[in-house]
Design an enzyme around this catalytic site. Structure first.
Site, PDB file in Angstrom:
ATOM      1  N   ILE A 443       0.825  -1.219   0.000  1.00 41.31           N
ATOM      2  CA  ILE A 443       0.000   0.000   0.000  1.00 41.31           C
ATOM      3  C   ILE A 443       0.856   1.264   0.000  1.00 41.31           C
ATOM      4  O   ILE A 443       0.358   2.355  -0.217  1.00 41.31           O
ATOM      5  CB  ILE A 443      -0.985  -0.036   1.186  1.00 41.31           C
ATOM      6  CG1 ILE A 443      -1.805  -1.322   1.144  1.00 41.31           C
ATOM      7  CG2 ILE A 443      -1.923   1.151   1.195  1.00 41.31           C
ATOM      8  CD1 ILE A 443      -2.572  -1.566  -0.143  1.00 41.31           C
ATOM      9  N   SER A 445       3.730   2.516   2.411  1.00 37.90           N
ATOM     10  CA  SER A 445       4.787   2.743   3.389  1.00 37.90           C
ATOM     11  C   SER A 445       5.414   1.422   3.809  1.00 37.90           C
ATOM     12  O   SER A 445       4.755   0.383   3.848  1.00 37.90           O
ATOM     13  CB  SER A 445       4.223   3.460   4.613  1.00 37.90           C
ATOM     14  OG  SER A 445       3.174   2.730   5.177  1.00 37.90           O
ATOM     15  N   TRP A 573      -8.116  14.550   7.509  1.00 40.40           N
ATOM     16  CA  TRP A 573      -7.130  14.374   8.561  1.00 40.40           C
ATOM     17  C   TRP A 573      -6.392  15.660   8.890  1.00 40.40           C
ATOM     18  O   TRP A 573      -5.336  15.655   9.517  1.00 40.40           O
ATOM     19  CB  TRP A 573      -6.165  13.238   8.193  1.00 40.40           C
ATOM     20  CG  TRP A 573      -6.889  11.922   8.112  1.00 40.40           C
ATOM     21  CD1 TRP A 573      -8.194  11.693   8.459  1.00 40.40           C
ATOM     22  CD2 TRP A 573      -6.371  10.671   7.666  1.00 40.40           C
ATOM     23  NE1 TRP A 573      -8.510  10.376   8.244  1.00 40.40           N
ATOM     24  CE2 TRP A 573      -7.419   9.727   7.758  1.00 40.40           C
ATOM     25  CE3 TRP A 573      -5.131  10.263   7.193  1.00 40.40           C
ATOM     26  CZ2 TRP A 573      -7.253   8.397   7.390  1.00 40.40           C
ATOM     27  CZ3 TRP A 573      -4.976   8.937   6.833  1.00 40.40           C
ATOM     28  CH2 TRP A 573      -6.024   8.010   6.936  1.00 40.40           C
ATOM     29  N   ASP A 611      -4.241   7.863  -2.460  1.00 41.94           N
ATOM     30  CA  ASP A 611      -4.913   7.265  -1.297  1.00 41.94           C
ATOM     31  C   ASP A 611      -6.119   8.085  -0.873  1.00 41.94           C
ATOM     32  O   ASP A 611      -6.021   9.293  -0.688  1.00 41.94           O
ATOM     33  CB  ASP A 611      -3.941   7.210  -0.102  1.00 41.94           C
ATOM     34  CG  ASP A 611      -2.823   6.199  -0.310  1.00 41.94           C
ATOM     35  OD1 ASP A 611      -3.089   5.147  -0.924  1.00 41.94           O
ATOM     36  OD2 ASP A 611      -1.691   6.460   0.154  1.00 41.94           O
ATOM     37  N   GLU A 677      -9.251  -2.736   2.888  1.00 43.21           N
ATOM     38  CA  GLU A 677      -8.999  -3.610   4.034  1.00 43.21           C
ATOM     39  C   GLU A 677      -9.960  -4.801   3.979  1.00 43.21           C
ATOM     40  O   GLU A 677     -11.135  -4.643   3.687  1.00 43.21           O
ATOM     41  CB  GLU A 677      -9.273  -2.800   5.297  1.00 43.21           C
ATOM     42  CG  GLU A 677      -9.191  -3.582   6.559  1.00 43.21           C
ATOM     43  CD  GLU A 677      -9.659  -2.737   7.749  1.00 43.21           C
ATOM     44  OE1 GLU A 677      -9.115  -1.636   7.940  1.00 43.21           O
ATOM     45  OE2 GLU A 677     -10.565  -3.181   8.443  1.00 43.21           O
ATOM     46  N   HIS A 706      -2.779  -3.910  11.346  1.00 47.51           N
ATOM     47  CA  HIS A 706      -3.012  -3.274  12.644  1.00 47.51           C
ATOM     48  C   HIS A 706      -2.584  -4.173  13.805  1.00 47.51           C
ATOM     49  O   HIS A 706      -2.598  -3.750  14.943  1.00 47.51           O
ATOM     50  CB  HIS A 706      -4.483  -2.903  12.805  1.00 47.51           C
ATOM     51  CG  HIS A 706      -4.909  -1.827  11.851  1.00 47.51           C
ATOM     52  ND1 HIS A 706      -5.707  -2.073  10.762  1.00 47.51           N
ATOM     53  CD2 HIS A 706      -4.606  -0.511  11.795  1.00 47.51           C
ATOM     54  CE1 HIS A 706      -5.885  -0.954  10.096  1.00 47.51           C
ATOM     55  NE2 HIS A 706      -5.225   0.009  10.700  1.00 47.51           N
TER      56      HIS A 706
HETATM   57  N1  GLN Z   1       0.171   4.980   1.337  1.00 45.93           N
HETATM   58  C1  GLN Z   1      -0.142   5.049   2.720  1.00 45.93           C
HETATM   59  C2  GLN Z   1       0.735   4.086   3.501  1.00 45.93           C
HETATM   60  O1  GLN Z   1       1.052   3.069   2.988  1.00 45.93           O
HETATM   61  C3  GLN Z   1      -1.578   4.700   2.959  1.00 45.93           C
HETATM   62  C4  GLN Z   1      -1.912   4.679   4.411  1.00 45.93           C
HETATM   63  C5  GLN Z   1      -3.389   4.643   4.718  1.00 45.93           C
HETATM   64  O2  GLN Z   1      -4.166   4.230   3.924  1.00 45.93           O
HETATM   65  N2  GLN Z   1      -3.788   5.061   5.867  1.00 45.93           N
HETATM   66  O3  GLN Z   1       1.052   4.329   4.652  1.00 45.93           O
HETATM   67 ZN    ZN Z   2      -5.079   2.057   4.616  1.00 48.15          ZN
END
Ligand code: GLN
Ligand code: ZN
Length: 770
Positions: A443, A445, A573, A611, A677, A706
């Site tokens: 995704i 990071s 955010w 995102d 998710e 998580h």
């Molecule tokens: N690109 C972001 C990461 O990988 C996406 C994080 C997220 O969706 N909260 O951290």
């Molecule tokens: Zn996410």
């Protein structure tokens, strides 16, 4: 009965001004401190909070101070208090049936093969709660006296505080059916079995010295839950009849924040409780209703969601209007718990003083409530100075330079094209990317190691020269890229080491934002984010991500995914200006991102992810408000991505599994690939996707990031097989649930290895040619 205080707040941040709770809890998890020490730290935090709130002007002994601490999450607190835990964790109970602190954390975080509770967003906020699992087999019994002990702790220190607990209707309405429950089981049907435990709890609270208890029932304002408003309101009537009818209890405040109560208000007015808190920031004034005569009405007029100092005179007007409804008394309050805002703006020495004068964090909001309460008691004249000061700050803000920057406004929407050519044509154009079946990606990071955080902090303090810092980041990217090549992923990422936060990073590089030093807000469990303040018109002075992405691409022949944060998430955010419609602000951000995408394409990046994890979060709780929201949010995403070439593959990522709820919006985003998710809910979402006939690329997550738990290859394989069984292979991608930044390298590498192996096995069987 003791009268309700004239001013209060519905809850206070629990993490501590310097995130003391996070540090202590994580030290406990890591085995560096024991339970006694953790309890000592949290008791100190609660003591500091009570003293602080008293020094800001809330009464010490009149129940004005909420007892709203939580170690992890208030929904989990309520579930554990009433013993509503999944069968797989029953073995964690102590011999006397109670659930201790270690067990409380284990249920939240999972252990070995025992998956943790699912997590999802709390109403329309960026706070995540743990979803209780409740079935016909759940045995409700008072299983924790933590809240009772906290009240007693306050009494011992000379306070009479007001314990806060998530109410029975909200607890059940937010729960999901347990694994063992029959198809279609509704946890709300367990209400009658649950109520006696709440009756017992409030009796215990009274015995400990509480004169008031706050029962939080925000579910009553939501039209976005499985239960209908009629069902919720009926449940509330029954629940409050039982709680209110209990003979041995404190006075009851029912709080229903986050939106307007509407037709549920008369139900609360008629219930045998002593006070009702209504959200007058998100909702209008309720209409008079029978039963108010003997009650206190608590007007939530200070915004618990946002950090603007706001219009105090207008807030006071609302309280006066509330007085017209015929209640016995009116009190001033925040609209929601202050959980959603940072502690104290006076901690922000580096913020521009003019900006600071426009702001109110939690402590300043408490002072505002205290001023309003004084006005209620002594008349408007008594607070004339406060009202005038707030109005002057507001006027200053609306006319300050940068708030309405002529240049940005001229550029807005000039030549904006919102749509790309058809998906079919794009799919054909994107065949040139040469991706295999079930492409493997992440995704964005990778783990944010201690080294990365240290280097960033040193750079921030001026101890590490920019050149060295950038060198360090390039070495980090080198290693993330080679790890992905070694693992055998198909679409690589650079790992985002340069970003401390996916929104703040863009905020720091766009005009119109300010960034705080200590403005932490709890996101979930021990995690906190530091939302930026979007105070003025937004524009992009220079490319932001292009150099990093181009560097990462230069290291590999595989595709490097460019990584951007979408306009809705940047708004959601951040603390956003409230002086213009959100859609207008979103379009300014979208135009900046559109320029960034063009620059990424020019630098040779062919896959770009935008995102939008917050798309669902901002969805209004009231159905009537949803279409307008979906219009502007989708439009801003399309404005940001609509300029991409047909051959550029646009991805988006959404952080939740409630696909069904926003499916029309997801479809309208028209991204080529959407990752979501799915691991915590064990791929339930693929059924939704299959049912609605979604035909673009989709990556349901197979790894719950998580939790520290490493999913086994066979577990992932089973998830993938479920996806393959329901969704055409040509659409499917394989990826974790979300970014890996909060995980460590050991578990990340092992999990990714298992994902690659599981994918290899499934690819063998589906027998498709790449
Ligand atoms: N690109 C972001 C990461 O990988 C996406 C994080 C997220 O969706 N909260 O951290
Ligand atoms: Zn996410």
């Amino acid at each position: 009965m003791t009268a309700f205080p004239e001013g209060t707040i519905l809850g206070y941040p629990r993490i501590g001004r310097r995130r003391e709770l996070k540090k202590a809890v994580e030290a406990f998890w890591a085995g560096r401190i024991d339970e006694q020490e953790l309890e000592r730290t949290s008791a100190e935090l609660r003591a500091t909070t009570r003293e602080r709130l008293a020094s800001l002007g809330l009464g010490r002994t009149d129940s004005a101070i909420p007892e709203s601490f939580s170690y992890y999450d208030q929904v989990h607190d309520a579930a554990v208090t009433v013993g509503a835990i999944p069968t797989r964790f029953e073995g964690l109970r102590a011999e006397d049936g109670t659930i201790g602190l270690a067990a409380y954390f284990t249920i939240a975080r999972g252990e070995g093969e025992r998956a943790p509770l699912e997590m999802t967003k709390w109403f329309d906020s960026n706070y995540h709660y743990l979803v209780p699992e409740i079935g016909p087999e759940t045995v409700f019994s008072l299983s924790s006296d933590r809240l009772v002990r906290e009240v007693a702790e306050g009494i011992a220190a000379g306070f009479v505080t007001r314990p806060v607990i998530v109410g029975p209707v909200t607890l059940l309405a937010l729960a999901k059916a347990s694994d063992g429950a029959p198809e279609g089981f509704d946890p709300l049907t367990r209400l009658d079995d649950l109520l006696p435990v709440y009756v017992e709890l409030i009796a215990r609270l009274k015995a400990a010295g509480a004169e008031w208890v706050q029962i939080d029932e925000p579910a009553l304002v939501s039209e976005s839950l499985p239960a209908s408003v009629a069902q919720l309101s009926d449940a509330a009537a029954r629940a409050l009849a039982v709680l209110g009818g209990a003979t041995d209890r404190p006075s009851i405040l029912v709080a229903a924040p986050y939106a307007e109560l509407g037709e549920v208000f008369p139900v609360l007015a008629a219930a045998p409780v002593e006070a009702i808190a209504v959200d007058l920031v998100r909702g209008g004034l309720p209409t008079a209703a029978a039963g108010l005569e003997g009650k206190s009405l608590v007007g939530g007029v200070i915004d618990g969601h946002n950090i603007w100092r706001g219009d105090l005179a207008a807030a006071y007007d609302k309280l006066e209007a509330l007085r017209g409804l015929g209640a016995a008394a009116v009190a001033a309050s925040t609209s929601t718990s202050l959980l959603h805002v940072p502690h104290d703006v006076s901690e922000e020495a580096k913020l521009d003083a003019r900006l600071v004068s426009w702001l109110a964090f939690a402590d300043q909001k408490v002072e505002q409530v205290v001023a309003l309460a004084r006005g209620l008691g002594q008349g408007r004249e008594a607070i004339a100075a406060e009202l005038a000061e707030a109005s002057a700050a507001l006027e200053d803000r609306l006319s300050a330079p940068g708030v309405r920057d002529g240049l940005v406004r001229q550029r807005e929407l000039v030549d904006a094209d919102f749509s790309r050519i058809t998906y079919e044509e794009r799919e054909t154009a994107q065949e040139a990317l040469g991706l295999p079946a079930l492409p493997l990606t992440t995704i964005g990071s990778f783990p944010q190691t201690g080294d990365i955080r240290r280097a960033r902090a040193q750079f921030g303090r001026g101890e590490l020269p920019q050149e060295d810092y950038e060198d360090f980041l390039r070495r980090e990217i080198d290693s993330v890229v080679s790890l992905q090549e070694e693992l055998g992923l198909d679409v690589l990422v650079h790992g985002e080491p340069e970003r401390n936060d996916m929104v703040q990073y863009f905020a720091e590089n766009l005009d119109g934002f300010a960034v705080t030093e200590n403005g932490w807000v709890q996101s979930y469990g021990s995690r906190a984010t530091r939302p930026s303040i979007l105070w003025g018109d937004v524009s992009r002075p220079a490319p932001i991500t292009v150099d990093w992405s181009a560097y990462a691409q230069s290291l590999t022949v595989k595709h490097m995914k460019g990584m951007l944060t979408g306009p809705v998430t940047i708004l959601a955010w951040s603390f956003v200006r409230d002086d213009q419609p959100l859609g207008e602000t979103a379009n300014q951000v979208a135009l900046a991102l559109r320029e960034e995408i063009a620059d990424l394409e020019a630098a040779g990046i062919e896959i770009i992810q935008v995102d939008e994890p917050a798309l669902r979060e901002l969805l209004p709780l009231k159905q009537a408000d949803q279409p307008a929201y979906l219009d502007w949010s989708v439009a801003s995403f399309r404005l940001s991505t609509g300029g991409a070439a047909a051959g550029t593959q646009i991805h988006t990522h959404l952080c939740y599994s409630e696909f069904g709820v926003v499916i029309d919006a997801i479809r309208a985003l028209d991204a080529d690939v959407t990752s979501i998710e799915a691991a915590r809910s064990r791929m339930e979402v693929v059924t939704d996707i299959a049912e609605v006939g979604f035909d673009h690329g989709i990556g349901p997550g197979v790894y719950d990031i998580h939790s520290p738990r490493v999913p086994s290859t066979s577990e992932i394989e089973a998830l993938l097989r479920r996806a393959v069984a329901e969704i055409p292979t040509r659409q499917l991608w394989v990826n974790p649930d979300c970014g890996l930044k909060t995980r460590g390298y050991a578990e990340t590498t092992e999990s990714l290895r298992n994902i690659v192996e599981a994918t290899r096995r499934v690819r063998e069987d589906i027998n498709v040619t790449a």
